[in-house]
Design a protein around this motif. Structure first.
Motif: not given
Ligand SMILES: Cc1ncc(COP(=O)(O)O)c(C=O)c1O
Length: 355
Positions: A200-209, A226-234, A239-244, A337-339
């Motif tokens: 998940t944390s590498a998606l940002k790199l793709v978004e930013e090309e 979760l539609g979150t990225d805990v490592t990048n704190n975003r 993405l949907e954020r309330d699947a759970f 959160t993920y945890a």
């Protein structure tokens, strides 16, 4: 009632489709990771419906659960294997992440014995300090591994980031991985087509090309669920954020001081909570605790509710600022959160309700 975890399968499906489309536009294959769900077959089925080809798992018991519920592979074993479990892993998983030559040797022996082909991805540590051969020693070790493989097929290199050191995926560390693959190809004169570079944390790199060309596989869990990225704190806006959603019942309502009375030691878990004197506060106790989730990481849907602290079976929330009236027997709902999700999905006391 038991604590209830509402699992919105249509939101998970939508997220998996969006991640899949987004990555495939960039030439990256998605391995959808089910480990946070305890290998939940209902969830794995919607991943398949979304078009996911490979399911990633960290526990062989979860793979067994999926298979016995009719979910078919390919499966990828994400956690580098225990020697004691290799036999069943080789039998059930099509891809295995590895980082030890002894493990490669054992897998090769088993593949030869069973006349079975299994694909291996050699893990390289590019800085996060969890699994993988340290990048400076990687070429030599991966070449050695390649030489050991005949029935087993070493088909690429991979790395994991963000999980221990919190190291972010970057153009530099992704290039390091690609260079290692290129050098191994040059030295062995073989092709290693998979470069499994991200989670998940590498998606940002793709978004930013900014992802270097050639990284062609991501193993993704958190973003899909979760539609979150805990490592990048975003939060990931697309993405949907309330699947759970987790729901628990109020078992006590009292007004009490915000600071304990008497000499204090440690709490039930050996921690020392911080107390701030806010005077007398209206508090609810929920039938939910550390056994069911990570209460301190719950995000109340009602933003005026504040989670204060929890022990094994009790979570204390401050409801002084809540406008509506709350009574014993009412329930409260939370995002996770993920945890918090990991513990809720793996706790038998939490009822899973698929919506
Ligand atoms: C090796 C490996 N790859 C990928 C993942 C997926 O990570 P994330 O849930 O952050 O996308 C995990 C963790 O679940 C993992 O251990």
């Amino acid at each position: 009632m038991r604590p209830r975890l509402y699992v919105d399968l249509s939101k998970i499906r939508a997220n998996a489709q969006r991640v899949l489309e987004f990555l495939s536009k960039h030439g990256i294959e998605l391995v959808a990771v089910t480990k946070v769900t305890l290998g939940d077959p209902n969830i794995a089925r919607v991943l398949r419906e979304a078009g996911v080809r490979i399911i990633g798992e960290s526990r062989i018991q979860n793979v067994e659960r999926l298979i016995s519920s009719g979910v078919t592979g390919p499966f990828m074993m994400l956690r580098i294997p225990q020697l004691s479990e290799i036999d069943s892993i080789v039998g059930l998983c099509d891809y295995i992440l590895v980082s030890e030559l002894d493990v490669v040797k054992k897998i090769e022996e088993l593949c030869r014995e069973k006349k079975h082909r299994t694909k291996l991805i050699y893990m390289v540590d590019v800085g996060d300090l969890r699994e993988g051969v340290w990048y400076e020693n990687a070429v030599e070790e991966v070449v050695q591994a390649a030489k050991m493989c005949d029935w087993a097929e070493l088909c690429g290199v991979g790395t994991n980031l963000g999980c221990y050191g919190g190291v972010l995926a970057s153009e530099e560390n992704m290039r390091m991985l690609l260079n290692i693959r290129d050098n191994v190809e040059r030295l062995t004169k073989k092709s290693f087509p998979i470069v499994s570079g991200g989670n998940t944390s590498a998606l940002k790199l793709v978004e930013e090309e900014r992802l270097p060309q050639g990284v062609n596989q991501f193993r993704v869990g958190e973003a899909i669920y979760l539609g979150t990225d805990v490592t990048n704190n975003r939060e990931i806006s697309w993405l949907e954020r309330d699947a759970f959603i987790l729901e628990a019942e109020v078992i006590e309502l009292k007004t009490k001081p915000s600071v304990p009375v008497g000499e204090t030691g440690f709490d039930a878990f050996g921690r020392k909570p911080n107390f701030f004197d806010k005077g007398w506060r209206r508090r609810a106790i929920l039938a939910l605790g550390e056994q069911d989730t990570v209460p301190g990481q719950l995000k109340p849907l009602d933003e005026k509710v504040e989670v204060i602290h929890a022990s094994s079976d009790h979570t204390i929330v401050d409801i002084s600022d809540v406008d509506r009236s709350i009574r014993v027997g009412d329930t409260m709902k939370f995002r996770l959160t993920y945890a918090a999700l990991l513990r809720a999905m793996t706790c038998p006391h939490v009822e899973k309700i698929y919506v």
